[in-house]
Design an enzyme around this catalytic site. Structure first.
Site, mmCIF file in Angstrom:
data_model
loop_
_atom_site.group_PDB
_atom_site.id
_atom_site.type_symbol
_atom_site.label_atom_id
_atom_site.label_comp_id
_atom_site.label_asym_id
_atom_site.label_seq_id
_atom_site.Cartn_x
_atom_site.Cartn_y
_atom_site.Cartn_z
ATOM 1 C CG ASP A 138 -1.956 1.116 1.149
ATOM 2 O OD1 ASP A 138 -1.608 2.252 1.520
ATOM 3 O OD2 ASP A 138 -3.093 0.862 0.721
ATOM 4 C CB ALA A 167 -3.475 1.755 -2.267
ATOM 5 C CG ASP A 168 -3.774 -3.189 0.336
ATOM 6 O OD1 ASP A 168 -3.652 -4.120 -0.465
ATOM 7 O OD2 ASP A 168 -2.824 -2.731 0.989
ATOM 8 C CE1 TYR A 169 -9.235 -3.041 4.126
ATOM 9 C CE2 TYR A 169 -8.036 -1.092 4.803
ATOM 10 C CZ TYR A 169 -8.426 -2.397 5.033
ATOM 11 O OH TYR A 169 -8.001 -3.056 6.165
ATOM 12 C CB ALA A 172 -10.791 -4.559 -1.523
#
Length: 403
Positions: A138, A167-169, A172
């Site tokens: 991230d 950035a990960d979420y 997702a």
């Protein structure tokens, strides 16, 4: 009642956060998500001790799934996955480019088993370019996407990270929507497709409309940071921090009245939304100085009476007792045999006919090996042999993780 994705099976070979959270959203909505892990398990399992072998981070990214722990480097392990592919509607992984193909699980190999499958590959940077084969976490994507620049310190100019793995979420959520759209298209056409998305793509798309409009018109670019370097929208009052935003003319008039600064309503620097944008630094400086004269509860009442969007800045502990959060049951508590009482947010999207629900906690490693293998036709003796040969693995001495 069954969820919206009841009857859909998803093979989840993704690790860490972006892919697992995407498939967890599908699981909340009723999909049968089988989390395929190595005998060591997803790295997220090992970041902290947690309770009874389960840490909070893994728990919060993998609820409502079943776990199959299998050695994909073995011929028997790969055969298990191939049998599962024949039963699945979607296949999700976040391997770096080329790794799935070397494992025998590239799109061509998977589609040879099930023609209409939705094949999903999530990467850090995409499949081409100088960064394609590099690891991506991230903070790296925050740096590459411009987000760290957006967050830079207004006094020193030093770039800063958002203190959550945004950035990960964002990836997702992008992936979950894309998978659902591809499943819908497959249902109508009978054909599968390859969905490719990267963290860098997802983050730039997320940031563009608000943070980079000055780069939109080719040949007439302006610095997107103009007006950004003033005080942010967290304001100090006499006793605590609050936020307040005034975008429309009515909202700006409302904040001026609330602050007893009615003369600012007609001030040519702030007369229109464009004026307020051009003079954003000065506007925020004035607003900040005025808000410091008030106690939070008093000025929040005045702002709300003038229809100005505002709120106290809550600590994470205050969030647990907030009336809005409690009234809407955003956080739910579950009694579990394995982990005691567990608190987590409900599925954000609420369906009135096909509810998204928390049916089970995240599984311990290999908790569903026997059940999944049995569904594929493996007899008890076969399962015992696979366990003895360390093709499949169970985390020992753990109770059921069901809620």
């Amino acid at each position: 009642m069954p969820g919206a994705l009841d009857g859909v099976r998803v093979l989840d070979l993704a690790t860490m956060v972006a892919g697992p959270v995407a498939t967890m959203i599908l699981a909340d909505q009723g999909a049968d998500v089988i989390k395929v892990e190595s005998p060591r398990g997803d790295l997220m399992r090992h970041f902290s001790r947690g309770r009874n072998g389960m840490n909070a981070a893994f728990l919060s990214c993998n609820r409502n799934k079943r776990s199959l722990a299998v050695d994909l480097k073995s011929a028997d392990g790969l055969e298990i996955i191939k049998k599962l592919i024949a039963t699945a509607h979607a296949f999700v992984h976040n391997f770096r480019p080329g790794i799935a193909e070397r494992m025998g699980l590239g799109e061509e190999a998977v589609r040879a088993i099930r023609r209409d499958i939705v094949y999903v590959s999530i990467t850090g940077y995409g499949t081409k370019g100088p960064y394609a084969n590099q690891r991506a976490y991230d903070p790296v994507i925050q740096a590459m996407s411009g987000l760290a620049d957006i967050q830079r310190d207004r006094d020193t100019g030093r770039p800063r990270m958002v203190r959550t793995i945004i950035a990960d979420y964002t990836t997702a959520l992008t992936a979950a929507q894309a998978i659902t759209a591809a499943l819908f298209a497959s249902e109508r056409s009978g054909q599968g497709q390859h969905v490719q998305l990267s963290m860098l793509d997802s983050m730039i798309s997320y940031l563009w409309p608000e943070a980079m409009p000055g780069l939109t018109f080719v040949g007439a670019e302006t610095d997107p940071s103009d007006g950004e370097v003033g005080p942010d929208l967290v304001f100090a009052t006499q006793d605590r921090y609050i936020t307040a935003a005034a975008l429309s003319d009515d909202e700006w008039a409302g904040i001026c009245r609330a602050l007893n600064r009615q003369e600012l309503i007609e001030d040519p620097r702030f007369k229109t939304a464009r004026d307020r944008s051009i003079n954003a630094v000065e506007r925020r400086t004035i607003t900040s100085a005025e808000l410091e004269k008030w106690r939070a509860d008093e000025i929040l009442r005045r702002l709300l009476a003038n229809d100005v969007p505002c709120a106290p800045v809550l600590s994470r502990f205050e969030l647990l007792q907030d009336d809005q959060v409690r009234e809407n049951h955003i956080l739910e508590e579950f009694e579990t045999k394995a982990f005691g009482k567990v608190r987590m947010p409900r599925a954000a999207a609420q369906f009135d006919r096909t509810p998204a629900t928390v049916r089970a906690m995240a599984p311990v490693l290999g908790a569903d090996n026997a059940a999944i293998l049995g569904e594929l036709g493996y007899e008890a003796a076969d399962i015992a042999r696979l366990e003895g040969n360390r093709v499949v693995h169970n985390q020992p001495n753990k109770e059921s993780a069901d809620g």
